[in-house]
Scaffold this motif. Sequence first.
Motif, mmCIF file in Angstrom:
data_model
loop_
_atom_site.group_PDB
_atom_site.id
_atom_site.type_symbol
_atom_site.label_atom_id
_atom_site.label_comp_id
_atom_site.label_asym_id
_atom_site.label_seq_id
_atom_site.Cartn_x
_atom_site.Cartn_y
_atom_site.Cartn_z
ATOM 1 N N PRO A 1 0.838 -1.210 0.000
ATOM 2 C CA PRO A 1 0.000 0.000 0.000
ATOM 3 C C PRO A 1 0.862 1.245 0.000
ATOM 4 N N ASP A 2 0.286 2.362 -0.499
ATOM 5 C CA ASP A 2 1.086 3.581 -0.539
ATOM 6 C C ASP A 2 1.129 4.226 0.844
ATOM 7 N N PRO A 3 2.297 4.741 1.235
ATOM 8 C CA PRO A 3 2.464 5.267 2.592
ATOM 9 C C PRO A 3 1.648 6.515 2.872
ATOM 10 N N GLY A 4 1.389 7.334 1.855
ATOM 11 C CA GLY A 4 0.615 8.552 2.078
ATOM 12 C C GLY A 4 -0.782 8.261 2.579
ATOM 13 N N ALA A 5 -1.420 7.266 1.988
ATOM 14 C CA ALA A 5 -2.771 6.891 2.411
ATOM 15 C C ALA A 5 -2.761 6.299 3.816
ATOM 16 N N MET A 6 -1.749 5.465 4.105
ATOM 17 C CA MET A 6 -1.684 4.842 5.416
ATOM 18 C C MET A 6 -1.450 5.882 6.512
ATOM 19 N N LEU A 7 -0.676 6.920 6.197
ATOM 20 C CA LEU A 7 -0.401 7.959 7.183
ATOM 21 C C LEU A 7 -1.523 8.988 7.279
ATOM 22 N N GLY A 8 -2.476 8.926 6.337
ATOM 23 C CA GLY A 8 -3.568 9.881 6.353
ATOM 24 C C GLY A 8 -3.140 11.286 5.965
ATOM 25 N N LEU A 9 -2.166 11.410 5.065
ATOM 26 C CA LEU A 9 -1.700 12.724 4.629
ATOM 27 C C LEU A 9 -2.774 13.426 3.802
ATOM 28 N N PRO A 10 -2.764 14.748 3.763
ATOM 29 C CA PRO A 10 -3.690 15.480 2.885
ATOM 30 C C PRO A 10 -3.502 15.042 1.440
ATOM 31 N N GLY A 11 -4.573 15.098 0.676
ATOM 32 C CA GLY A 11 -4.550 14.598 -0.692
ATOM 33 C C GLY A 11 -3.435 15.155 -1.549
ATOM 34 N N VAL A 12 -3.163 16.433 -1.412
ATOM 35 C CA VAL A 12 -2.161 17.057 -2.263
ATOM 36 C C VAL A 12 -0.762 16.507 -1.968
ATOM 37 N N LEU A 13 -0.553 15.997 -0.752
ATOM 38 C CA LEU A 13 0.712 15.356 -0.402
ATOM 39 C C LEU A 13 0.671 13.854 -0.638
ATOM 40 N N ALA A 14 -0.497 13.265 -0.412
ATOM 41 C CA ALA A 14 -0.624 11.810 -0.541
ATOM 42 C C ALA A 14 -0.580 11.352 -1.992
ATOM 43 N N HIS B 1 0.856 -8.716 10.714
ATOM 44 C CA HIS B 1 1.953 -9.597 10.306
ATOM 45 C C HIS B 1 1.448 -11.027 10.143
ATOM 46 N N ARG B 2 0.557 -11.440 11.032
ATOM 47 C CA ARG B 2 -0.008 -12.785 10.905
ATOM 48 C C ARG B 2 -0.853 -12.901 9.634
ATOM 49 N N GLN B 3 -1.553 -11.839 9.296
ATOM 50 C CA GLN B 3 -2.347 -11.857 8.070
ATOM 51 C C GLN B 3 -1.456 -12.062 6.846
ATOM 52 N N LEU B 4 -0.320 -11.369 6.804
ATOM 53 C CA LEU B 4 0.618 -11.542 5.694
ATOM 54 C C LEU B 4 1.161 -12.967 5.661
ATOM 55 N N ALA B 5 1.519 -13.495 6.822
ATOM 56 C CA ALA B 5 2.050 -14.859 6.886
ATOM 57 C C ALA B 5 1.009 -15.879 6.424
ATOM 58 N N GLU C 1 -3.975 -4.227 -1.571
ATOM 59 C CA GLU C 1 -5.428 -4.105 -1.660
ATOM 60 C C GLU C 1 -6.089 -5.031 -0.647
ATOM 61 N N GLY C 2 -7.375 -4.829 -0.434
ATOM 62 C CA GLY C 2 -8.113 -5.703 0.479
ATOM 63 C C GLY C 2 -8.571 -4.983 1.734
ATOM 64 N N ALA C 3 -9.507 -5.618 2.434
ATOM 65 C CA ALA C 3 -10.106 -5.011 3.623
ATOM 66 C C ALA C 3 -9.095 -4.813 4.749
ATOM 67 N N TRP C 4 -8.000 -5.562 4.733
ATOM 68 C CA TRP C 4 -7.045 -5.470 5.832
ATOM 69 C C TRP C 4 -6.416 -4.082 5.914
ATOM 70 N N LEU C 5 -6.395 -3.344 4.792
ATOM 71 C CA LEU C 5 -5.765 -2.029 4.782
ATOM 72 C C LEU C 5 -6.510 -1.020 5.653
#
Length: 286
Positions: free
Chosen positions: A118-131, A183-187, A161-165
């Motif tokens: 996943p892209d880090p901007g979305a995970m960090l909740g950055l403003p759209g113009v930065l994300a 981490h368990r989900q990835l494993a 992708e997926g609901a886990w995000l």
Amino acid sequence: MRPVRFVALGDSLTEGVGDPVGEGWRGWAALLARGLSAGPEAAVEFTNLAVSGAQTRDVVERQLPDALAQRLDIASVVVGVNDTLRCTFDVHAVAARLDTVYGAFAAQGTVLLTACLPDPGAMLGLPGVLARPLARRQRAVNAVVHALSARYGAVHLHASEGAWLTDRAMWSVDRLHPGERGHRQLAVRFHALLAGAGLATGPAPSPEPEFPAPTRSAGLRWLATAGTGWVARRCTDLLPQLLALAVDETRHRARGTSARLDLRTSAAVSAALAALSVPERQPGAA
């Protein structure tokens, strides 16, 4: 029979950040290793070469030589997010380095595990113009990983992708690294892919956490101490360019030409992949 040899390469995600055990990290790769063989625990030899902050250059120069010396059965290569967080980001260089790593393992007959992220901007909740600029970079890296995974026959996990995000229970307080449940989900997902291909014969990792999740107060303490330092170290390198990218993003949106930025990225990915040599087929390959 000799033990299954599994080595994990990459950055903090593979190092296990977010899944603390004792004085260190465990992570998805260590959890996966336990389920690779149906024999006793000693039937799997696992080495984690991943280092927090590693970029594709670090994997090529520092981790790959150690891994190749072990004549592996399975190698995981999950890296690229840190490249997108640097002012030196170059998708051509990322593609060339990943091609080198994937090709080296393929030449040894090693089963290769890869993942898009996943892209880090979305995970960090950055403003759209930065994300958006960061998302564009991560999509470019993912496109390269997709293409090269197919080229070298890797076992590839679509982790972008997926609901886990959007499930906060999956993520640690920093919002960039999975918590134990994540981490368990990835494993679990990697194990399912390997088992489906007949490459994992041991029991699947449990998806349920072994330890309680960090409390909210512990999370706030992390943000106020280690988290602040983490952000500061990256801002000194990335922030000036990210602000420039944000200005460019704003200008294109005002003109209604944002699609040009996506087209530019797609063209760069295509050019980067086209510049790579096509691997020779092994005798008898289909």
